[in-house]
Design an enzyme around this catalytic site. Sequence first.
Site, PDB file in Angstrom:
ATOM      1  N   LYS A  99      53.168  53.407   7.789  1.00  0.00           N
ATOM      2  CA  LYS A  99      53.167  54.868   7.744  1.00  0.00           C
ATOM      3  C   LYS A  99      52.941  55.393   9.147  1.00  0.00           C
ATOM      4  O   LYS A  99      52.392  54.721  10.024  1.00  0.00           O
ATOM      5  CB  LYS A  99      52.087  55.392   6.787  1.00  0.00           C
ATOM      6  CG  LYS A  99      50.640  55.003   7.117  1.00  0.00           C
ATOM      7  CD  LYS A  99      49.964  55.810   8.193  1.00  0.00           C
ATOM      8  CE  LYS A  99      48.509  55.402   8.415  1.00  0.00           C
ATOM      9  NZ  LYS A  99      47.887  56.022   9.611  1.00  0.00           N
ATOM     10  N   GLY A 119      44.584  47.233  13.355  1.00  0.00           N
ATOM     11  CA  GLY A 119      44.098  48.200  14.330  1.00  0.00           C
ATOM     12  C   GLY A 119      45.203  48.942  15.031  1.00  0.00           C
ATOM     13  O   GLY A 119      45.022  49.412  16.161  1.00  0.00           O
ATOM     14  N   LEU A 159      49.051  52.014  11.684  1.00  0.00           N
ATOM     15  CA  LEU A 159      50.244  52.049  10.834  1.00  0.00           C
ATOM     16  C   LEU A 159      49.921  51.828   9.358  1.00  0.00           C
ATOM     17  O   LEU A 159      50.817  51.815   8.515  1.00  0.00           O
ATOM     18  CB  LEU A 159      51.255  50.999  11.301  1.00  0.00           C
ATOM     19  CG  LEU A 159      51.798  51.202  12.717  1.00  0.00           C
ATOM     20  CD1 LEU A 159      52.649  50.006  13.141  1.00  0.00           C
ATOM     21  CD2 LEU A 159      52.613  52.487  12.815  1.00  0.00           C
ATOM     22  N   SER A 164      45.942  48.962   4.228  1.00  0.00           N
ATOM     23  CA  SER A 164      45.993  49.874   3.084  1.00  0.00           C
ATOM     24  C   SER A 164      47.300  49.740   2.325  1.00  0.00           C
ATOM     25  O   SER A 164      47.334  49.780   1.096  1.00  0.00           O
ATOM     26  CB  SER A 164      45.821  51.320   3.563  1.00  0.00           C
ATOM     27  OG  SER A 164      44.534  51.523   4.102  1.00  0.00           O
ATOM     28  N   ASP A 222      43.452  55.727   2.784  1.00  0.00           N
ATOM     29  CA  ASP A 222      44.910  55.834   2.864  1.00  0.00           C
ATOM     30  C   ASP A 222      45.627  55.165   1.694  1.00  0.00           C
ATOM     31  O   ASP A 222      46.831  55.397   1.500  1.00  0.00           O
ATOM     32  CB  ASP A 222      45.420  55.186   4.163  1.00  0.00           C
ATOM     33  CG  ASP A 222      45.052  55.979   5.399  1.00  0.00           C
ATOM     34  OD1 ASP A 222      44.559  57.112   5.254  1.00  0.00           O
ATOM     35  OD2 ASP A 222      45.256  55.464   6.511  1.00  0.00           O
TER      36      ASP A 222
END
Length: 285
Positions: free
Chosen positions: A10, A101, A104, A108, A141
């Site tokens: 994402k 880290g 993106l 999740s 998320d």
Amino acid sequence: MITTWPAPAKLNLFLYITGRRPDGYHNLQTLFQFLDHGDTLEITPDSSGKITLLTPLAGVADDENLIVRAAQALKQAAAVQGTLPDNAGAQIALEKRLPMGGGLGGGSSDAATVLVALNHLWQTGLSVDALATIGVKLGADVPVFVRGHAAFAEGVGEQIVPAEPAEKWYLVAHPGVSIATPDLFRDPDLTRNSPIRTLDELLQRPFHNDCEAVARKRFREVDALLSWLLEYAPSRLTGTGACVFAEFNTESAARQVLELAPKWICGYVARGLNISPLQRTLSGL
């Protein structure tokens, strides 16, 4: 029966921090959109009664891995409903493409894919709302990935409504560092007082990420990467970083810039999607 499921990346197209909460967390406003790029999970349901992760992550115990935690949480929820036999199990293999880290949403997204896929494969019959409720306990998320639609999020990210941002092309690049979200949120220079605005108001403004200035200050690699990308297109940090992205109207324009990238830049071109590849996979079954 091995089944293959996408766990897409994402982007946070914008991210504003509107205040600090009494519990120490921060309220925010952000716009999520998926990419046609991400991790892949191979899931084999079985009757072992166990969740077996065939590709453990170095330094992460299985009981701390979001993939295993998501599967176990689904088992517990289904057991309460009486829709899953005790011997339901699965073997899960992860092909990892999204950096940890990186901002993106890799962990999740992996967790959400496990919830959605095993809910289908085990035929547990839990609703999307029920899966999202399980997911938010794993990470703020996760519900966005479970629901599978681009979304405007508020609160700590758990208050989400569907959105329809333009589906542009992006050059996504990693600066070679990992950013721990808590470190960024503890920085005294972090903007914490952005005004609360409606989505319509925010869509009319140039997009911005309140975490970007601190990330650039703390990590010269992020600063250098953004400085280079901004010569060619509007570019921002995603989430709390470390990945950054530049936006383009066409795939060819994005690829032309990627071809010009210095050797120290590691990046790829991907399409923004308002319907998640995970949702499209589920709809096609």
